[in-house]
Design a protein around this motif. Structure first.
Motif, PDB file in Angstrom:
ATOM      1  N   HIS A  71     -22.221  11.498 -33.016  1.00  0.00           N
ATOM      2  CA  HIS A  71     -22.790  10.429 -32.230  1.00  0.00           C
ATOM      3  C   HIS A  71     -24.237  10.316 -32.478  1.00  0.00           C
ATOM      4  CE1 HIS A  71     -23.061   7.580 -28.981  1.00  0.00           C
ATOM      5  NE2 HIS A  71     -24.328   8.158 -28.484  1.00  0.00           N
ATOM      6  N   GLN A  72     -25.174  11.622 -32.547  1.00  0.00           N
ATOM      7  CA  GLN A  72     -26.510  11.496 -32.651  1.00  0.00           C
ATOM      8  C   GLN A  72     -26.767  10.834 -33.913  1.00  0.00           C
ATOM      9  OE1 GLN A  72     -28.202  15.121 -32.010  1.00  0.00           O
ATOM     10  NE2 GLN A  72     -30.464  14.403 -32.462  1.00  0.00           N
ATOM     11  N   ARG A  75     -26.260   7.330 -34.357  1.00  0.00           N
ATOM     12  CA  ARG A  75     -27.299   6.389 -33.712  1.00  0.00           C
ATOM     13  C   ARG A  75     -28.459   6.276 -34.537  1.00  0.00           C
ATOM     14  NH1 ARG A  75     -28.512   8.765 -28.155  1.00  0.00           N
ATOM     15  NH2 ARG A  75     -28.417  10.645 -29.467  1.00  0.00           N
ATOM     16  N   ASP A  76     -28.872   7.871 -35.268  1.00  0.00           N
ATOM     17  CA  ASP A  76     -29.968   7.592 -36.104  1.00  0.00           C
ATOM     18  C   ASP A  76     -29.445   7.552 -37.673  1.00  0.00           C
ATOM     19  OD1 ASP A  76     -31.591   7.478 -33.798  1.00  0.00           O
ATOM     20  OD2 ASP A  76     -31.700   9.692 -33.883  1.00  0.00           O
TER      21      ASP A  76
END
Length: 116
Positions: A71-72, A75-76
């Motif tokens: 997920h992280q 996002r980035d």
């Protein structure tokens, strides 16, 4: 089928030593015959009903941490795996390597690739 608890394992060995058959003990505990047979073999080999140690190196991250990493990284998306790994800690505060992060992201096709 549930695993046998340590107490049930001891009871099963006691029943086997008392003369019950493997089939009778398996039926009494709702376990597979093979499970009870292997328990009996392990007890005779090691004189213990405990599980044998697991194989391989323990994982640095849990399944929950793996999902968070994906997920992280989504996002980035333009962040490199090395930078994301530098800011991530695994189980017991161990740092996560960039290689580990790439392996976790490999199944999602999210790993940044260098242009050809």
């Amino acid at each position: 089928m549930p695993r046998l608890s340590p107490d049930q394992r001891q009871q099963a060995i006691g029943r086997l030593d008392a003369g019950q058959s493997v089939q009778q003990v398996a039926r009494a505990f709702g376990a597979n015959v093979t499970t009870v047979y292997r328990l009996q073999q392990r007890f005779h080999a090691t004189n213990s009903t405990c599980d044998l140690p697991g194989r391989g190196r323990p994982r640095v991250t849990t399944a929950r941490q793996d999902r968070h990493l994906v997920h992280q990284h989504q996002r980035d998306a333009f962040e490199t795996a090395a930078n994301t790994a530098r800011n991530t800690f695994g189980v017991h505060g161990q740092p996560v390597s960039a290689r580990t992060l790439r392996r976790r992201l490999g199944g999602q096709n999210l790993v940044n690739r260098r242009p050809a």
